[in-house]
Design an enzyme around this catalytic site. Structure first.
Site, short mmCIF file in Angstrom:
data_model
loop_
_atom_site.label_atom_id
_atom_site.label_comp_id
_atom_site.label_asym_id
_atom_site.label_seq_id
_atom_site.Cartn_x
_atom_site.Cartn_y
_atom_site.Cartn_z
N CYS A 135 6.27 -129.44 -1.41
CA CYS A 135 6.70 -128.06 -1.60
C CYS A 135 8.03 -128.00 -2.34
O CYS A 135 8.75 -128.99 -2.45
CB CYS A 135 6.78 -127.33 -0.26
SG CYS A 135 8.01 -127.91 0.90
N CYS A 136 8.31 -126.80 -2.85
CA CYS A 136 9.54 -126.54 -3.58
C CYS A 136 9.61 -127.41 -4.83
O CYS A 136 8.69 -127.39 -5.64
CB CYS A 136 10.74 -126.76 -2.65
SG CYS A 136 12.30 -126.09 -3.27
N ILE A 137 10.64 -128.22 -5.00
CA ILE A 137 10.81 -129.05 -6.19
C ILE A 137 10.06 -130.37 -6.08
O ILE A 137 9.88 -131.07 -7.09
CB ILE A 137 12.32 -129.31 -6.45
CG1 ILE A 137 12.57 -129.91 -7.84
CG2 ILE A 137 12.92 -130.18 -5.35
CD1 ILE A 137 12.14 -129.05 -9.01
N PRO A 139 6.97 -131.26 -6.00
CA PRO A 139 5.83 -131.54 -6.88
C PRO A 139 6.20 -132.28 -8.17
O PRO A 139 5.33 -132.89 -8.80
CB PRO A 139 5.27 -130.14 -7.18
CG PRO A 139 5.56 -129.37 -5.93
CD PRO A 139 6.93 -129.85 -5.53
N THR A 197 3.12 -126.05 -2.96
CA THR A 197 3.51 -124.66 -2.76
C THR A 197 4.97 -124.52 -3.19
O THR A 197 5.74 -125.48 -3.15
CB THR A 197 3.32 -124.22 -1.30
OG1 THR A 197 3.54 -122.81 -1.19
CG2 THR A 197 4.25 -124.95 -0.35
#
Length: 215
Positions: A135-137, A139, A197
């Protein structure tokens, strides 16, 4: 059957480690689902330490594993001890620690590399067909380790609500398929068993980030 989930942390605190609200959301959802969780972190120095009141770096030195223990309530292991065969899935919450301690995205942008231990684990879980969730950065780690994968970091059009939308453009430039999703949504790359996400890539209320972390 109880699922065993490995969580990789990158310190403690949004500006130089794991985003605490995201980690807590993940832990709550996994606990509610009846999963068994073990947390891991690399035993290395942080890229730097940030004064979270001022948002500015300090001269202090801190260790990623020791800082991650704050989130794990002391129950955290060295990342080198993570045995893929003992777990059913790998989860990596966000926070600037992902971009500073698990990779050098924060410094090098598009030319970034992923910390070797982390890249090996992502490829290892993927290679045996076990799910990955980020999630967030975080990925961006998958984007480098699994070329051509499908991810979301939210929206690709920058605005007040989506201040980091340029990240989506960079992911596309790297050969990934970026899928626009709202903060409460996830994207599932079925082929790669990768769930992503946006979380705090969006300026959203914390409950919306919590809901999106449900995966």
């Amino acid at each position: 059957m109880v699922k065993c989930i490995a969580i990789v942390l990158s310190g403690c605190g949004v500006y130089d480690g794991t985003e605490i609200h995201e980690a807590s959301a993940v832990l709550v959802h996994l606990s509610r689902a009846g999963a068994k969780v073990q947390m891991f972190a690399p035993d290395v120095d942080q890229m730097h330490v940030v004064n979270h009141c001022e948002g500015k770096p300090t001269a202090e030195k801190r260790n990623v594993l020791q800082e991650s223990a704050r989130i794990a309530r002391g129950d955290v292991s060295d990342l080198t001890k993570l045995d893929i065969t003992a777990f059913d899935a790998l989860v990596i919450p966000g926070g600037f620690g992902v971009a500073k301690n698990l990779s050098d995205w924060a410094v090098k942008g598009k030319e970034y590399t992923v910390q070797p231990q982390v890249e090996k684990l992502i490829k290892g879980f993927h290679g045996v067909g076990k799910p990955l969730a980020m999630c967030c950065i975080s990925p961006v780690l998958a984007a480098r380790a699994l070329p051509g994968c499908e991810i979301t970091v939210g929206q690709d059009s920058e605005c007040e609500r989506w201040p980091y939308a340029q990240t989506a453009t960079t992911m596309t430039e790297l050969g990934c398929k970026h899928v626009n999703k709202n903060v409460g949504e996830v994207h599932v790359d079925v082929k790669n068993k990768l769930v992503t996400t946006s979380a705090f890539m969006c300026n959203a209320p914390i409950h919306e980030v919590f809901d999106g972390s449900r995966g």
